[in-house]
Design an enzyme around this catalytic site. Structure first.
Site, PDB file in Angstrom:
ATOM      1  N   LYS A  53       0.999  -1.117  -0.008  1.00  0.00           N
ATOM      2  CA  LYS A  53      -0.038   0.033  -0.133  1.00  0.00           C
ATOM      3  C   LYS A  53       0.893   1.260   0.020  1.00  0.00           C
ATOM      4  O   LYS A  53       0.681   2.147  -0.552  1.00  0.00           O
ATOM      5  CB  LYS A  53      -1.049  -0.049   1.264  1.00  0.00           C
ATOM      6  CG  LYS A  53      -2.126  -1.100   0.936  1.00  0.00           C
ATOM      7  CD  LYS A  53      -2.971  -1.258   2.460  1.00  0.00           C
ATOM      8  CE  LYS A  53      -3.792  -2.526   2.384  1.00  0.00           C
ATOM      9  NZ  LYS A  53      -4.414  -2.939   3.461  1.00  0.00           N
ATOM     10  N   GLN A  97      -4.726  -1.725   9.496  1.00  0.00           N
ATOM     11  CA  GLN A  97      -4.550  -3.099   8.871  1.00  0.00           C
ATOM     12  C   GLN A  97      -5.172  -4.170   9.808  1.00  0.00           C
ATOM     13  O   GLN A  97      -4.762  -4.033  10.902  1.00  0.00           O
ATOM     14  CB  GLN A  97      -2.931  -3.353   8.589  1.00  0.00           C
ATOM     15  CG  GLN A  97      -2.667  -4.800   7.939  1.00  0.00           C
ATOM     16  CD  GLN A  97      -3.254  -4.741   6.500  1.00  0.00           C
ATOM     17  OE1 GLN A  97      -3.046  -3.591   5.854  1.00  0.00           O
ATOM     18  NE2 GLN A  97      -4.035  -5.674   6.056  1.00  0.00           N
ATOM     19  N   ASP A 120     -10.883   2.976   3.958  1.00  0.00           N
ATOM     20  CA  ASP A 120     -11.293   1.498   4.054  1.00  0.00           C
ATOM     21  C   ASP A 120     -12.888   1.155   3.784  1.00  0.00           C
ATOM     22  O   ASP A 120     -13.294   0.454   3.580  1.00  0.00           O
ATOM     23  CB  ASP A 120     -10.767   0.510   5.344  1.00  0.00           C
ATOM     24  CG  ASP A 120      -9.577  -0.408   4.782  1.00  0.00           C
ATOM     25  OD1 ASP A 120      -9.454  -0.497   3.483  1.00  0.00           O
ATOM     26  OD2 ASP A 120      -8.845  -0.888   5.453  1.00  0.00           O
TER      27      ASP A 120
END
Ligand code: NAD
Length: 295
Positions: A53, A97, A120
Site C-alpha cells: 500500500k 491493517q 477502507d
C-alpha cells in the site's frame, strides 16, 4: 474463449488517473494527499500488504506513513494513535491493517476513525451510507469489482448477479452496491453463503457470478451458466504436491473459463483493483468528495 478481464491493466490506468489527480491537488494546495497506515503486531501477510500500500502511494505521489505498534500494544494506545491522526489535517486517510491482535476490539477501533478519513469504508457510518445510497467511502474490494465491470463494458443493470459470500468487507457491501439504483448497479442480486442450501441452483441462474467465499476453487463448471461473467475475489494459498505453494482463487479457472463470456484471473484480477481503489479513496478523502458522487 472467455474475455480475460485484467485487473492489472485496469488498475494501471486507475493509478495513472490518480497520479494526475494528485499533481493537480498538489498544485492547488501546495501539499500531497496523505495516508497513514497502522500496523499492530508482526503478522507477515499484514506486513506485506502494508508495504504494498505504501509502495502504491509512493508511485502516484501520495505521502504515506506506516506506524508500527508491537503485538503487546493496548487498545488504548491504538485509539490514541487514531485520535492523533483524526486531529491532524495533513492526514487525509487512515487505514488500520486487519486483523488486529485478539485483545483489541476491531469494531471499537474502526468506529474510532473519523468517518471522513475512513478510506477502507469499514466505519459503521460509511457502511450505513452505502446501504441507504448516500455518498460515502466504499470498501476497496467491492468498489474495485464494480469499477472493473464498468471499465470492461459490463453493465449489471437488469442482470441477475449471484454473490457467494456475505462478509462485511466484500460480499455484503458488494451485494448492496450492485442492487442499488445507481450507475453500475440496478441488478437483481442473490447473496449466497454457508447457510445456502443449494448453491448451484442460484449460481446457475447468474448472468454475473462473484465468488468471495475464501474456499479454493470451489466454483466449478457445475455452478456456472454458459455465457456468464465470472469475477473471482478469492485469494487462497494452497500447498502443491512438490511441497511448494501457489495462490488460487475461489473459481476453478480451467473448468469455468471455457464456459464464461468473461472471467477475472487470480492473481492479476480483483487484487490489483483493491489496491488501486485505496488510492482513489485516499484522493477522495483529500478532496472531501466521494466515489459515488464522481460518477
Ligand atoms: P470471509 O471468510 O470473511 O467470508 C467468506 C464468506 O463466504 C462468508 O460470508 C461465508 O458465509 C461464505 N462462504 C464460505 N464458504 C462457503 C461455501 N462453501 N458456500 C457458500 N458460501 C460460503 O472472507 P472475505 O474476507 O470476504 O474474503 C473472501 C475471499 O476473498 C478470501 O479468499 C479472501 O482472501 C479474498 N479477498 C480478496 C481480496 C482481493 O483484493 N482480491 C480482498 C479481500 C478478500
Amino acid at each position: 474463449m472467455a474475455q480475460i478481464i485484467s485487473g492489472n491493466i485496469i488498475a494501471r490506468t486507475i493509478r495513472q488517473e490518480v497520479q494526475s489527480d494528485v499533481a493537480t491537488y498538489r498544485k492547488g494546495k501546495g501539499r500531497n494527499p496523505g495516508l497513514n497506515l497502522l500496523l499492530v503486531g508482526d503478522n507477515p501477510a499484514s506486513e506485506l500488504y502494508v508495504k504494498f500500500k505504501a509502495k502504491d502511494c509512493a508511485e502516484v505521489g501520495i505521502t504515506s506513513v506506516i506506524q508500527r505498534l508491537p503485538v503487546t500494544a493496548s487498545q488504548a494506545e491504538v485509539l490514541r494513535c487514531i485520535e492523533e491522526w483524526n486531529a491532524n489535517p495533513d492526514v487525509h486517510g487512515i487505514l488500520v491493517q486487519l486483523p488486529l491482535p485478539r485483545h483489541i476490539n476491531e469494531h471499537v477501533v474502526l468506529r474510532h476513525i473519523d468517518p471522513a478519513k475512513d478510506v477502507d469504508g469499514f466505519h459503521p457510518e460509511n457502511a450505513g451510507k452505502l446501504l441507504i445510497g448516500l455518498p460515502g467511502f466504499i470498501p476497496c474490494t467491492p468498489a474495485g469489482v464494480v469499477e472493473m465491470l464498468h471499465r470492461s463494458g459490463i453493465n449489471p443493470a437488469g442482470k441477475h448477479v449471484a454473490v457467494v459470500g456475505r462478509s462485511n468487507i466484500v460480499g455484503k457491501p458488494l451485494a448492496m452496491l450492485l442492487a442499488q439504483k445507481r450507475k453500475g448497479g440496478n441488478a437483481t442480486v442473490t447473496m449466497c453463503h454457508t447457510g445456502t442450501s443449494d448453491l448451484a441452483h442460484h449460481t446457475l441462474r447468474a448472468d454475473i457470478l462473484v465468488a468471495a467465499a475464501g474456499v479454493p476453487e470451489m466454483i466449478t463448471n457445475q455452478h456456472v451458466q454458459p455465457g456468464a461473467v465470472v469475477i473471482d475475489v478469492g485469494i487462497n494459498r494452497v500447498q502443491m504436491h512438490d511441497g511448494g505453494s501457489k495462490v488460487v482463487g475461489d473459481v476453478h479457472f480451467a473448468s469455468v473459463e471455457p464456459l464464461a463470456s468473461a472471467i477475472t484471473p487470480v492473481p492479476g484480477g480483483v487484487g490489483p483493483m483493491t489496491r488501486a481503489m485505496l488510492l482513489v479513496n485516499t484522493m477522495f478523502a483529500a478532496k472531501g468528495t466521494f466515489l459515488s458522487e464522481s460518477r
